[in-house]
Every structure is written in structure tokens, then in C-alpha cells.
Scaffold this active site. Structure first.
Site, PDB file in Angstrom:
ATOM      1  N   SER A  54       1.054  -1.064  -0.025  1.00  0.00           N
ATOM      2  CA  SER A  54       0.452  -0.244  -0.624  1.00  0.00           C
ATOM      3  C   SER A  54       0.393   1.413   0.154  1.00  0.00           C
ATOM      4  O   SER A  54       1.561   1.754   1.061  1.00  0.00           O
ATOM      5  CB  SER A  54      -1.000   0.349   1.268  1.00  0.00           C
ATOM      6  OG  SER A  54      -1.756   0.856   1.443  1.00  0.00           O
ATOM      7  N   VAL A  59       7.591   2.573   3.967  1.00  0.00           N
ATOM      8  CA  VAL A  59       7.915   1.998   3.500  1.00  0.00           C
ATOM      9  C   VAL A  59       7.415   1.267   1.777  1.00  0.00           C
ATOM     10  O   VAL A  59       8.723   1.546   1.744  1.00  0.00           O
ATOM     11  CB  VAL A  59       8.221  -0.162   3.942  1.00  0.00           C
ATOM     12  CG1 VAL A  59       8.592  -0.995   3.496  1.00  0.00           C
ATOM     13  CG2 VAL A  59       8.180  -0.194   5.194  1.00  0.00           C
ATOM     14  N   CYS A  60       6.690   1.280   1.649  1.00  0.00           N
ATOM     15  CA  CYS A  60       6.453   1.822   0.393  1.00  0.00           C
ATOM     16  C   CYS A  60       6.096   3.142   0.026  1.00  0.00           C
ATOM     17  O   CYS A  60       6.892   3.035  -1.202  1.00  0.00           O
ATOM     18  CB  CYS A  60       4.670   1.140   0.363  1.00  0.00           C
ATOM     19  SG  CYS A  60       4.231  -0.136   0.773  1.00  0.00           S
ATOM     20  N   GLU A  61       5.887   3.909   0.671  1.00  0.00           N
ATOM     21  CA  GLU A  61       6.155   5.336   0.712  1.00  0.00           C
ATOM     22  C   GLU A  61       8.515   5.783   0.056  1.00  0.00           C
ATOM     23  O   GLU A  61       8.543   6.225  -0.544  1.00  0.00           O
ATOM     24  CB  GLU A  61       6.001   5.991   1.693  1.00  0.00           C
ATOM     25  CG  GLU A  61       6.319   7.218   0.930  1.00  0.00           C
ATOM     26  CD  GLU A  61       5.689   8.471   2.616  1.00  0.00           C
ATOM     27  OE1 GLU A  61       6.899   9.600   2.406  1.00  0.00           O
ATOM     28  OE2 GLU A  61       4.436   8.682   3.046  1.00  0.00           O
ATOM     29  N   THR A  64       8.943   3.988  -3.070  1.00  0.00           N
ATOM     30  CA  THR A  64       8.277   5.173  -4.040  1.00  0.00           C
ATOM     31  C   THR A  64       9.132   6.569  -4.158  1.00  0.00           C
ATOM     32  O   THR A  64       9.358   6.368  -5.590  1.00  0.00           O
ATOM     33  CB  THR A  64       6.698   4.809  -4.085  1.00  0.00           C
ATOM     34  OG1 THR A  64       6.341   4.050  -3.797  1.00  0.00           O
ATOM     35  CG2 THR A  64       6.245   5.874  -5.078  1.00  0.00           C
TER      36      THR A  64
END
Length: 166
Positions: A54, A59-61, A64
């Protein structure tokens, strides 16, 4: 199949695991404007595909953002971040964070990408954190299935693989 956990809990991955040397499976995901996007839409370029559970998590941020920064330094590379988030949430997140070099794509509708690449976490209906590099001839040149969903991928290895792919 890859062994993946999320917050220490084992996940069942649905789909077909891909390996270096395989022809990249096609898929259909949604752009932020709800238009359909397929792998063929970026044919002739190197694709660094970053799959995240998500976009709205730390971590995803970070993942990205890192690939967004690196994309501007690599010629002929499309960076695609794919998650099961709704296209509207992805668009809002990109606008709020000022990201311009990465395309966020939604696999929420039918998990086409997740199942084609073996990263659909059945228990959560999310994508397992992973990175794939696909060359301009649609051959997979790099694969990383991150073992723990809350861990970061090997950024350096993925970036070097994208730079080396033709």
C-alpha cells in the site's frame, strides 16, 4: 514459490512465480485516470516494476520515493509502482508528495499483475513487496521477492539491473 511473511505471518502467494530469463507476463492495471495500462504500453523500454502492499505506508512510501529519484538518472527506463490501492488514492498520494518520474498503477480490480507475477497475498488481498526489471525485449532480467513484507527491497541491486538492461 517464494516464502513471504507479512509482520511475521506466513502468506499464501497466488499466481505464477517468475524468474530471470522468463518472458514477462502481460497484465492489465489501471492508471490514476482509470484508463487501462498493460506491459505492452511501455514496450521498447526498460521497466523497473516496484510492487508494494500500500502506497500509504512508510516502507512503501520510501520505496516509491527512492525509485522515483533514481528514475530521473536512467535513460529509457519506465518506473512503474503497482499496488492494490485505488487509483484515486494513488493520484492523491502522488500529488501530495510531488512525484513525477514514477507511474503509480492500481491492480485493485482483478489482481492481474499480482497473479501473473505470483505476488497476490491471498490472506490480505494485497501485493507482496517485490521488484522486477523487464528489458526492452520483455525478458525479465531481475527479480526480488522480499521475504518480509515490511522490509525494504535491495534498491542498489534493482537500480543496477535497470541500468544494465537494454
Amino acid at each position: 514459490m517464494a516464502n513471504v511473511t507479512f509482520k511475521g505471518n506466513p502468506m499464501t502467494l497466488v499466481g505464477t512465480e517468475v524468474k530471470v530469463g522468463d518472458q514477462a507476463p502481460d497484465f492489465t492495471v489501471l492508471a490514476n485516470d482509470l484508463s487501462q495500462v498493460t506491459l505492452a504500453d511501455t514496450k521498447g523500454t526498460v521497466r523497473l516494476i516496484s510492487a508494494v502492499p500500500s502506497i500509504d505506508t512508510g516502507v512503501c512510501e520510501a520505496q516509491t520515493r527512492r525509485f522515483n529519484e533514481e528514475a530521473s538518472k536512467i535513460d529509457n527506463v519506465n518506473v512503474l509502482t503497482i499496488s492494490a490501492d485505488l487509483p484515486f488514492a494513488q493520484k492523491r498520494w502522488c500529488a501530495a508528495n510531488g512525484l513525477e518520474n514514477v507511474k503509480t498503477l492500481s491492480d485493485h480490480r482483478d489482481l492481474s499483475f499480482a497473479e501473473a507475477y505470483g505476488i497476490h497475498m491471498k490472506e490480505l488481498r494485497l501485493l507482496a513487496r517485490s521488484v522486477f526489471v523487464v528489458d526492452s525485449n520483455d525478458t525479465i532480467t531481475y527479480v526480488e521477492y522480499v521475504g518480509e513484507g515490511t522490509d525494504h527491497p535491495n534498491y542498489e541491486a534493482a537500480i543496477e539491473a535497470a541500468k544494465a538492461a537494454k
